[in-house]
Design a protein around this motif. Structure first.
Motif, mmCIF file in Angstrom:
data_model
loop_
_atom_site.group_PDB
_atom_site.id
_atom_site.type_symbol
_atom_site.label_atom_id
_atom_site.label_comp_id
_atom_site.label_asym_id
_atom_site.label_seq_id
_atom_site.Cartn_x
_atom_site.Cartn_y
_atom_site.Cartn_z
ATOM 1 N N THR A 59 45.156 37.000 35.950
ATOM 2 C CA THR A 59 43.688 36.995 36.000
ATOM 3 C C THR A 59 43.229 37.262 37.428
ATOM 4 O O THR A 59 43.784 36.700 38.379
ATOM 5 C CB THR A 59 43.144 35.644 35.491
ATOM 6 N N VAL A 60 42.251 38.137 37.570
ATOM 7 C CA VAL A 60 41.671 38.429 38.885
ATOM 8 C C VAL A 60 40.176 38.127 38.810
ATOM 9 O O VAL A 60 39.470 38.681 37.957
ATOM 10 C CB VAL A 60 41.916 39.903 39.286
ATOM 11 N N THR A 61 39.719 37.219 39.669
ATOM 12 C CA THR A 61 38.315 36.795 39.632
ATOM 13 C C THR A 61 37.702 36.851 41.028
ATOM 14 O O THR A 61 38.417 36.895 42.031
ATOM 15 C CB THR A 61 38.190 35.336 39.132
ATOM 16 N N GLY A 62 36.364 36.822 41.047
ATOM 17 C CA GLY A 62 35.661 36.727 42.322
ATOM 18 C C GLY A 62 34.716 37.887 42.547
ATOM 19 O O GLY A 62 34.751 38.896 41.836
ATOM 20 N N PRO A 63 33.838 37.741 43.551
ATOM 21 C CA PRO A 63 32.815 38.758 43.838
ATOM 22 C C PRO A 63 33.404 40.143 44.119
ATOM 23 O O PRO A 63 32.768 41.154 43.848
ATOM 24 C CB PRO A 63 32.101 38.207 45.080
ATOM 25 N N LEU A 68 39.043 44.843 44.716
ATOM 26 C CA LEU A 68 40.483 44.603 44.886
ATOM 27 C C LEU A 68 41.292 45.475 43.930
ATOM 28 O O LEU A 68 42.251 46.136 44.339
ATOM 29 C CB LEU A 68 40.804 43.115 44.661
ATOM 30 N N LEU A 69 40.887 45.496 42.652
ATOM 31 C CA LEU A 69 41.654 46.256 41.668
ATOM 32 C C LEU A 69 41.527 47.757 41.895
ATOM 33 O O LEU A 69 42.488 48.506 41.671
ATOM 34 C CB LEU A 69 41.233 45.867 40.251
ATOM 35 N N ASP A 70 40.366 48.210 42.378
ATOM 36 C CA ASP A 70 40.228 49.630 42.726
ATOM 37 C C ASP A 70 41.158 50.002 43.888
ATOM 38 O O ASP A 70 41.655 51.129 43.956
ATOM 39 C CB ASP A 70 38.782 49.965 43.086
ATOM 40 N N GLU A 110 35.447 38.998 36.353
ATOM 41 C CA GLU A 110 36.734 38.499 35.835
ATOM 42 C C GLU A 110 37.464 39.581 35.056
ATOM 43 O O GLU A 110 36.910 40.176 34.132
ATOM 44 C CB GLU A 110 36.521 37.282 34.921
ATOM 45 N N TYR A 111 38.691 39.828 35.461
ATOM 46 C CA TYR A 111 39.562 40.800 34.803
ATOM 47 C C TYR A 111 40.861 40.140 34.380
ATOM 48 O O TYR A 111 41.327 39.198 35.034
ATOM 49 C CB TYR A 111 39.932 41.934 35.765
ATOM 50 N N MET A 112 41.456 40.653 33.307
ATOM 51 C CA MET A 112 42.812 40.258 32.954
ATOM 52 C C MET A 112 43.698 41.503 33.031
ATOM 53 O O MET A 112 43.436 42.509 32.368
ATOM 54 C CB MET A 112 42.902 39.647 31.559
ATOM 55 N N ASP A 135 37.385 39.154 48.760
ATOM 56 C CA ASP A 135 36.864 37.886 48.236
ATOM 57 C C ASP A 135 37.171 37.848 46.734
ATOM 58 O O ASP A 135 36.305 38.069 45.882
ATOM 59 C CB ASP A 135 35.353 37.797 48.503
ATOM 60 N N ALA A 136 38.447 37.614 46.443
ATOM 61 C CA ALA A 136 38.918 37.604 45.053
ATOM 62 C C ALA A 136 40.175 36.754 44.957
ATOM 63 O O ALA A 136 40.913 36.605 45.938
ATOM 64 C CB ALA A 136 39.216 39.027 44.589
ATOM 65 N N GLU A 137 40.394 36.209 43.771
ATOM 66 C CA GLU A 137 41.568 35.348 43.550
ATOM 67 C C GLU A 137 42.455 35.974 42.475
ATOM 68 O O GLU A 137 41.962 36.455 41.444
ATOM 69 C CB GLU A 137 41.112 33.955 43.088
ATOM 70 N N VAL A 138 43.762 35.966 42.741
ATOM 71 C CA VAL A 138 44.752 36.457 41.782
ATOM 72 C C VAL A 138 45.494 35.249 41.223
ATOM 73 O O VAL A 138 46.044 34.445 41.985
ATOM 74 C CB VAL A 138 45.752 37.425 42.469
ATOM 75 N N ARG A 139 45.484 35.107 39.896
ATOM 76 C CA ARG A 139 46.063 33.906 39.275
ATOM 77 C C ARG A 139 47.121 34.292 38.234
ATOM 78 O O ARG A 139 46.887 35.155 37.394
ATOM 79 C CB ARG A 139 44.944 33.101 38.611
ATOM 80 N N ASP A 140 48.251 33.629 38.319
ATOM 81 C CA ASP A 140 49.325 33.828 37.334
ATOM 82 C C ASP A 140 48.965 33.060 36.066
ATOM 83 O O ASP A 140 48.975 31.834 36.050
ATOM 84 C CB ASP A 140 50.644 33.303 37.916
ATOM 85 N N ASP A 141 48.626 33.772 34.998
ATOM 86 C CA ASP A 141 48.226 33.118 33.747
ATOM 87 C C ASP A 141 49.243 33.336 32.623
ATOM 88 O O ASP A 141 48.906 33.234 31.444
ATOM 89 C CB ASP A 141 46.842 33.632 33.302
ATOM 90 N N ARG A 142 50.498 33.612 33.007
ATOM 91 C CA ARG A 142 51.512 33.886 31.987
ATOM 92 C C ARG A 142 51.707 32.719 31.017
ATOM 93 O O ARG A 142 51.983 32.924 29.843
ATOM 94 C CB ARG A 142 52.848 34.245 32.647
#
Length: 371
Positions: A59-63, A68-70, A110-112, A135-142
């Motif tokens: 999961t990638v979240t934040g303003p 970040l993903l681009d 919010e992206y998955m 300004d984004a958070e990368v979270r391991d949601d496995r």
């Protein structure tokens, strides 16, 4: 030290169904429940039920999640609407493919990102590293998701009987939150089989309830549980690439014939841009080997790594091969020299243990469903 393979939330259920289990990317996964051919045919003609909980959700979240993903991926992820998904890739600075991905935009910020099981840690590490300065958070949601797929022409009817979500309005490569059999789920119209179908992301504690409900709802229309073995023959017939076979760090998206996923027109720099621009130019002027389909004239099945030959010369290499239940013949995907890549090119064969077996060069995919 070898660690024991991880087990999905449906592990006990697979064993109770008599599944043949196999270690896949560090997970104990069902290979087949009965006949691979029957499972394959069920998905093509009726419906199949898959446990795909080994896939890697990040999961990638934040303003600045979109920014970040681009930057981190080759696609235009900021341009994906909320509730839509995009097939894309993450590449190294040298343009080599680290993984192919599906990215779902769940909310504005919010992206998955869904990675292949074998690459989930690599993708997580790369995204975390590339997030520096954003300004984004990368979270391991496995561990936060189980993933159940229902695929095949009967899948919309099966799912409709269990949800009031607007499935008719749900386009291919779109996802919406809903409730299926009383279970909260992200309902995505995606898949890896070449058929219409859905992938349902749910909390692991709800996986068994959902699997049983889908099984009961599909009983009258021929739904059966399906393992990873038929998933491979289904995606092969549909001409879909598999990481580690058609896609590797030694290849760019342009080498794989998937240059369309690279969006140079998006604003800002992205990892691998310069190398990929050079690869795009090479593909225009002096195309490297091309990915083609091969259909056997005989019965012998080609396997990954076998040489493709013409006039006694090696002109390529098989990346995936299997008997095709739909075509009734062995098929393969292979990278071959551009001079031999045109459909119908004469004199092409596969060196199967010293014997040059004749194969017909065909355009991919081998199979396309009737809309």
């Amino acid at each position: 030290m070898t660690t024991a393979p991880r087990r999905t939330a449906l592990d006990a259920l697979h064993r109770s169904l008599g599944a043949t289990m196999t270690d896949f990317a560090g997970w104990d996964m069902p290979l087949r429940y009965g006949s691979e051919r029957d499972e394959h045919t069920a998905v093509r003609t009726k419906a199949g039920l898959f446990d795909l909980s080994h896939m890697g959700e990040i999961t990638v979240t934040g303003p600045q999640a979109a920014d970040l993903l681009d930057h981190a991926l080759v696609g235009n992820i900021g341009g994906v609407g909320v509730g839509r998904a995009r097939y894309t890739m993450i590449c190294r600075e040298d343009g080599g493919i680290l993984d192919d991905l599906i990215v779902y935009r769940l909310q504005e910020q919010e992206y998955m990102v869904v990675a292949n099981a074998s690459n989930a840690q690599v993708v997580l590490d790369a995204l975390t590293e590339r997030a520096a300065g954003f300004d984004a958070e990368v979270r391991d949601d496995r561990d936060a998701y189980a993933l159940i797929a229902v695929q095949g022409p009967e899948s919309p009817g099966i799912l409709k009987s269990l949800t009031d979500a607007d499935l008719d309005g749900l386009k291919y490569y779109a996802g919406l939150p809903g409730t299926v059999a009383g279970v909260p789920a992200l309902i995505a119209r995606t898949g890896y089989t070449g058929e219409d179908g859905f992938e349902l992301f749910v909390e692991p504690q709800h996986a068994e309830k959902l699997w049983q409900a889908l099984t009961e709802a599909g009983q009258g229309v021929g739904l059966i549980p399906c393992g990873l073995s038929c998933r491979d023959t289904l995606r092969l017939e549909a001409g879909m690439p598999l990481y580690g076979h058609e896609l590797t760090t030694a290849l760019t998206p342009f080498d794989a014939g998937l240059g369309r996923v690279v969006k140079f027109e998006k604003s800002g720099d992205f990892v691998g841009r310069a190398a990929l621009q050079a690869a795009a130019e090479r593909a225009e002027t002096a195309p490297p080997r091309k990915l083609v389909g091969l259909v056997a004239e005989g019965r012998r099945v080609p396997r990954a790594g076998m040489p493709v030959v013409a006039a006694g010369e090696v002109i390529g290499e098989v990346t995936s091969g299997a008997p095709s239940p739909t075509l009734g013949k062995p098929i393969a995907m292979a990278y071959v020299d551009a001079a031999h890549a045109a459909p119908g090119t004469p004199g092409v064969g596969v060196d199967i243990r010293g014997t040059h077996e004749p194969y017909e060069v065909v355009a991919l995919p081998f199979y396309k469903r009737q809309k």
